[in-house]
Design a protein around this motif. Structure first.
Motif, short mmCIF file in Angstrom:
data_model
loop_
_atom_site.label_atom_id
_atom_site.label_comp_id
_atom_site.label_asym_id
_atom_site.label_seq_id
_atom_site.Cartn_x
_atom_site.Cartn_y
_atom_site.Cartn_z
N SER A 73 0.20 59.34 117.39
CA SER A 73 -0.48 58.56 116.35
C SER A 73 -0.91 59.45 115.19
CB SER A 73 -1.66 57.80 116.93
OG SER A 73 -2.65 58.67 117.41
N LEU A 74 -1.32 60.69 115.48
CA LEU A 74 -1.67 61.62 114.40
C LEU A 74 -0.45 61.96 113.55
CD1 LEU A 74 -4.07 64.20 116.11
CD2 LEU A 74 -4.65 62.40 114.49
N ILE A 75 0.69 62.16 114.19
CA ILE A 75 1.92 62.47 113.47
C ILE A 75 2.30 61.31 112.56
CG2 ILE A 75 4.41 62.79 113.76
CD1 ILE A 75 3.69 64.43 116.32
N LYS A 76 2.21 60.08 113.07
CA LYS A 76 2.54 58.90 112.25
C LYS A 76 1.59 58.77 111.07
CE LYS A 76 4.75 55.91 115.65
NZ LYS A 76 4.65 54.64 116.38
N GLU A 77 0.32 59.04 111.32
CA GLU A 77 -0.68 58.96 110.25
C GLU A 77 -0.37 59.98 109.15
OE1 GLU A 77 -5.28 60.02 110.30
OE2 GLU A 77 -4.82 58.28 111.56
N ARG A 78 -0.07 61.21 109.53
CA ARG A 78 0.26 62.24 108.54
C ARG A 78 1.53 61.88 107.78
NH1 ARG A 78 0.06 66.20 112.81
NH2 ARG A 78 -2.09 66.34 113.40
N GLN A 79 2.50 61.32 108.51
CA GLN A 79 3.75 60.93 107.87
C GLN A 79 3.49 59.86 106.81
OE1 GLN A 79 6.55 58.93 110.42
NE2 GLN A 79 8.29 59.63 109.21
N GLU A 81 0.77 59.35 105.15
CA GLU A 81 0.08 60.00 104.03
C GLU A 81 1.07 60.75 103.14
OE1 GLU A 81 -2.84 62.45 105.94
OE2 GLU A 81 -4.13 60.75 106.45
N ARG A 82 1.99 61.49 103.76
CA ARG A 82 2.99 62.24 102.97
C ARG A 82 3.89 61.30 102.20
NH1 ARG A 82 3.19 65.39 107.78
NH2 ARG A 82 5.12 64.33 108.35
N ILE A 83 4.28 60.19 102.80
CA ILE A 83 5.14 59.22 102.11
C ILE A 83 4.39 58.61 100.93
CG2 ILE A 83 6.25 56.96 102.34
CD1 ILE A 83 7.11 57.83 105.18
N ALA A 84 3.11 58.27 101.13
CA ALA A 84 2.32 57.70 100.04
C ALA A 84 2.20 58.68 98.87
CB ALA A 84 0.93 57.31 100.54
N LEU A 85 1.97 59.96 99.18
CA LEU A 85 1.90 60.98 98.12
C LEU A 85 3.24 61.13 97.40
CD1 LEU A 85 -0.20 63.73 99.94
CD2 LEU A 85 -0.92 62.32 97.99
N ALA A 86 4.32 61.12 98.17
CA ALA A 86 5.65 61.25 97.56
C ALA A 86 5.96 60.04 96.68
CB ALA A 86 6.71 61.42 98.65
N LYS A 87 5.58 58.85 97.13
CA LYS A 87 5.79 57.64 96.31
C LYS A 87 4.99 57.72 95.02
CE LYS A 87 7.05 54.22 99.79
NZ LYS A 87 6.66 52.97 100.47
N ARG A 89 4.20 60.34 93.40
CA ARG A 89 4.88 61.29 92.52
C ARG A 89 6.24 60.78 92.05
NH1 ARG A 89 3.92 64.87 96.75
NH2 ARG A 89 6.15 65.21 96.92
N GLY A 90 6.70 59.68 92.64
CA GLY A 90 8.00 59.12 92.27
C GLY A 90 9.16 59.79 92.96
N VAL A 91 8.87 60.60 93.96
CA VAL A 91 9.92 61.34 94.67
C VAL A 91 10.54 60.51 95.78
CG1 VAL A 91 10.36 63.41 96.06
CG2 VAL A 91 8.78 63.52 94.14
N TYR A 92 9.73 59.70 96.44
CA TYR A 92 10.19 58.92 97.58
C TYR A 92 10.45 57.50 97.11
CZ TYR A 92 10.28 57.00 102.34
OH TYR A 92 10.64 56.39 103.51
N THR A 93 11.70 57.11 97.14
CA THR A 93 12.04 55.76 96.68
C THR A 93 12.56 54.89 97.81
OG1 THR A 93 14.24 56.54 96.06
CG2 THR A 93 12.57 56.53 94.33
N GLY A 94 12.73 55.46 98.96
CA GLY A 94 13.24 54.68 100.09
C GLY A 94 14.75 54.56 100.03
N ARG A 95 15.27 53.80 100.96
CA ARG A 95 16.72 53.63 101.06
C ARG A 95 17.21 52.69 99.96
NH1 ARG A 95 19.96 51.40 106.36
NH2 ARG A 95 21.99 51.48 105.40
N LYS A 96 18.35 53.00 99.39
CA LYS A 96 18.94 52.16 98.36
C LYS A 96 19.43 50.85 98.98
CE LYS A 96 18.60 55.42 95.27
NZ LYS A 96 17.21 55.64 95.03
#
Length: 140
Positions: A73-79, A81-87, A89-96
């Protein structure tokens, strides 16, 4: 594997977190397997369950299983958070998207005409679940 093991088989599991999603699953799976006469061995934790387990083995199963669930659960939580930060910044756009807007419109029209969703999925070379996802979206 769970469907095919038989009495007398031994299931080797690298670690508890590889067998289950949470502590309840772990207990249920180990109880089911040992109840069918299957021996369960956790390599990393050096634990063996046969159905004739001591209270200490049961305690260790519960404690180590709870720790594994907590870590996951800690790993999922950190993941997240990292995805939210990347989004942000405009870096994480998800799958096309698999289909173009024109294809999505055609898919929706075919379903509206009553063509079975499984057939539509085959025609567009996507899964039925993907068809349902496109149908849930309002834009096309």
């Amino acid at each position: 594997m769970l469907k095919h093991v038989r009495k007398g088989d031994i299931v080797f599991v690298h670690s508890m977190d590889r067998l289950e999603r949470n502590l309840d699953d772990l207990r249920r799976i180990v109880k089911d397997l040992t109840g069918r006469g299957v021996r369960v061995e956790f390599v990393k934790e050096a634990l063996v369950f046969t159905g004739d387990d001591s209270p200490m083995a049961t305690l260790l199963l519960n404690m180590l299983g709870a720790v594994a669930e907590f870590e996951r659960s800690l790993i999922k939580e950190r993941q997240k958070e990292r995805i939210a930060l990347a989004k942000a910044r405009g870096v994480y756009t998800g799958r096309k998207p698999t289909l173009s807007p024109e294809q999505v419109a055609e898919l929706k029209e075919r379903v509206r005409l009553g063509i079975p969703k499984a057939r539509v999925a085959r025609e567009f070379n996507i899964t039925r679940e993907t068809v349902y996802q496109y149908l849930r979206t309002t834009h096309s």
